[in-house]
Enzyme design. Structure first.
Site, mmCIF file in Angstrom:
data_model
loop_
_atom_site.group_PDB
_atom_site.id
_atom_site.type_symbol
_atom_site.label_atom_id
_atom_site.label_comp_id
_atom_site.label_asym_id
_atom_site.label_seq_id
_atom_site.Cartn_x
_atom_site.Cartn_y
_atom_site.Cartn_z
ATOM 1 C CB CYS A 121 -1.001 0.036 1.125
ATOM 2 S SG CYS A 121 -2.059 1.387 1.078
ATOM 3 C CB CYS A 122 3.949 2.148 2.136
ATOM 4 S SG CYS A 122 3.324 2.326 3.756
ATOM 5 C CB CYS A 203 -1.958 6.851 5.434
ATOM 6 S SG CYS A 203 -1.313 7.157 4.093
ATOM 7 C CB CYS A 206 -0.785 3.627 8.777
ATOM 8 S SG CYS A 206 -1.125 2.744 7.704
ATOM 9 C CB CYS A 231 6.281 4.403 4.418
ATOM 10 S SG CYS A 231 7.348 5.933 4.235
#
Length: 250
Positions: A121-122, A203, A206, A231
């Site tokens: 995702c990162c 985010c 997170c 990340c």
């Protein structure tokens, strides 16, 4: 209680550290004219750097990653910077198709399922956009500080990254008290989430508030082992891997 009330402290040699930070920024601009960008996370440290760049009229562009998962309070800082300083903020967003593909296959909460999915995702939301931000640059400026975590305990003021660009960290020797003393003394705009015990803000899914006694970055990816808490923005090879991963899906 506000972050300023909690953390604003004048520490020994503060003025020297401010002067050195300005010198590092000027060095970056002089050595890489028109080819250096501040990659701002819009956190407290980066707001200090943007203020220094604007105040001293240093030729460094300002860029940020709008991941699509940021808090509204974070995104709201972009127009505030532009209005306050008269500087254009370059905004880089993830590729829509890559995000749709990832969410379709792994769900909106994939980051909680495994470290690999969280890093995936990162990669899509941060690293690939970062590669576009830096593609025409030979240097970049970050808000890294040695005090932030054990992983960052030896951050230098400048070093080459894995693409041969120079990464400048003008606040490497600053303390958290220094950051907030500068913000208070110069009326620097900052994310109001810092007032809610979030010293490190990423985010929204997170990031959480930290408790008294917890480490500075304890609120980031709090469900993971401490050693995994990056990340990839400052990890060698991660940027290239993210671009390759997205390319494979097209």
């Amino acid at each position: 209680m506000s972050a300023i009330a909690l953390y604003d402290r004048l520490t020994p040699d503060f003025d020297r550290r401010v002067a050195n930070a300005v010198a590092v920024l000027k060095q970056a601009a002089a050595e890489h004219p028109g080819k250096v960008v501040q990659a701002t996370s819009l956190g407290a440290e980066d707001m200090v750097l943007t203020d220094l760049i604007a105040k001293h009229q240093i030729g460094i562009a300002i860029g940020t990653l709008e991941t699509g998962k940021l808090h509204a309070e974070t995104v709201a800082l972009i127009p505030r910077i532009e209005e306050r300083y008269g500087l254009k903020v370059e905004v880089y967003r993830p590729e829509a198709d890559a995000v749709i593909h990832f969410v379709k296959n792994h769900g909106e909460k994939a980051m909680y399922e495994s470290i690999d999915l969280r890093k995936g995702c990162c990669g899509i939301r941060k690293l690939e956009p970062l590669s576009r931000m830096l593609s025409a640059r030979t240097a970049w400026v970050t808000g890294l500080r040695r005090e932030q975590s054990n992983n960052r305990g030896d951050v230098p003021f400048s070093e080459p990254d894995d693409k041969g660009r120079i990464k400048f960290s003008p606040l490497a020797d600053w303390t958290w008290n220094d950051v907030w003393h500068y913000i208070a003394a110069n009326n620097v705009p900052y994310n109001p989430l810092h007032d809610e015990f979030m010293p490190s803000i990423g985010c929204a899914p997170c990031t959480r508030a930290i408790a008294v006694g917890e480490d500075f970055r304890a609120g980031r990816w709090w469900w993971e082992d401490e050693k995994a808490k990056e990340c990839g923005l400052h990890v060698h090879g991660a940027e290239e891997a993210a671009v390759s991963m997205i390319g494979d899906r097209k």
